[in-house]
Design an enzyme around this catalytic site. Sequence first.
Site, short mmCIF file in Angstrom:
data_model
loop_
_atom_site.label_atom_id
_atom_site.label_comp_id
_atom_site.label_asym_id
_atom_site.label_seq_id
_atom_site.Cartn_x
_atom_site.Cartn_y
_atom_site.Cartn_z
N PHE A 24 0.82 -1.22 0.00
CA PHE A 24 0.00 0.00 0.00
C PHE A 24 0.85 1.26 0.00
CE2 PHE A 24 0.07 -1.70 4.35
CZ PHE A 24 0.71 -0.67 5.02
N GLY B 185 1.16 3.49 -3.17
CA GLY B 185 0.13 4.46 -3.56
C GLY B 185 -0.27 5.40 -2.45
N HIS B 186 0.23 5.21 -1.24
CA HIS B 186 -0.21 6.02 -0.07
C HIS B 186 1.00 6.47 0.74
CE1 HIS B 186 -2.46 6.99 3.68
NE2 HIS B 186 -3.44 7.20 2.82
N TYR B 187 1.69 7.33 0.42
CA TYR B 187 1.84 8.14 -0.79
C TYR B 187 3.26 7.89 -1.28
CZ TYR B 187 -2.26 10.35 1.22
OH TYR B 187 -3.49 10.58 1.76
N ILE C 47 2.80 6.92 4.22
CA ILE C 47 2.13 6.97 5.53
C ILE C 47 1.20 5.77 5.59
CG2 ILE C 47 0.52 8.27 6.99
CD1 ILE C 47 1.42 10.80 5.40
#
Length: 145
Positions: A40, A43-45, A50
Site C-alpha cells: 500500500f 500508492g499512499h503516498y 504513511i
Amino acid sequence: MEDIYRRIPHRPPFLFIDKILEITELGAKASLSVRSDFPFFKGHYPENPIMPGVLLCESVFQTGAIFLADYLENQSLQDDQMTPVLSRIRDARFKRMVLPGDQVEISVTMKEQMGQFYNLTGEIKNKEKTALTISFALALVKNKE
C-alpha cells in the site's frame, strides 16, 4: 505467526499484526513492524509513505478478534462455525502518523458484551505515544456452509 493463524482467519496480505504480546481476561496486546515493502505504500503516498488510517484501525480489529478467540475458548464458548466480524466503529481518533520502519503496539480492552456483540476499545502506540484510539464492536456470525 502460527499463534495468530490459529486464532483468526486473516492472512497476508491482509494481516496487520505480526506478534501477539499478551492476552488477558480483559484484553490483548499485539505488535506490528511497519515494513517499507508493504504494497500500500506504493500508492499512499509514493513520495511520503504513511500507513493508511483504515489499516491502523484494521490492526486493532484483528487484535480484538485474537482476544475474542481466546476469551470464547476460556468461556467454553468457542465455536469453529462462528467468525468475529466488525459490526460498529465509534470515535476513531488519529493522533500521530505511522511510517515505514515504525514498530507499533496495539492494545484492546473489552468493555461489555451484549448477546453476540462484544464492545471493545483499542489504542495504537508508536514510540510510546498514542497514534490512534477507537471504540468498536465485534459480532459473532455463523460461517457459510
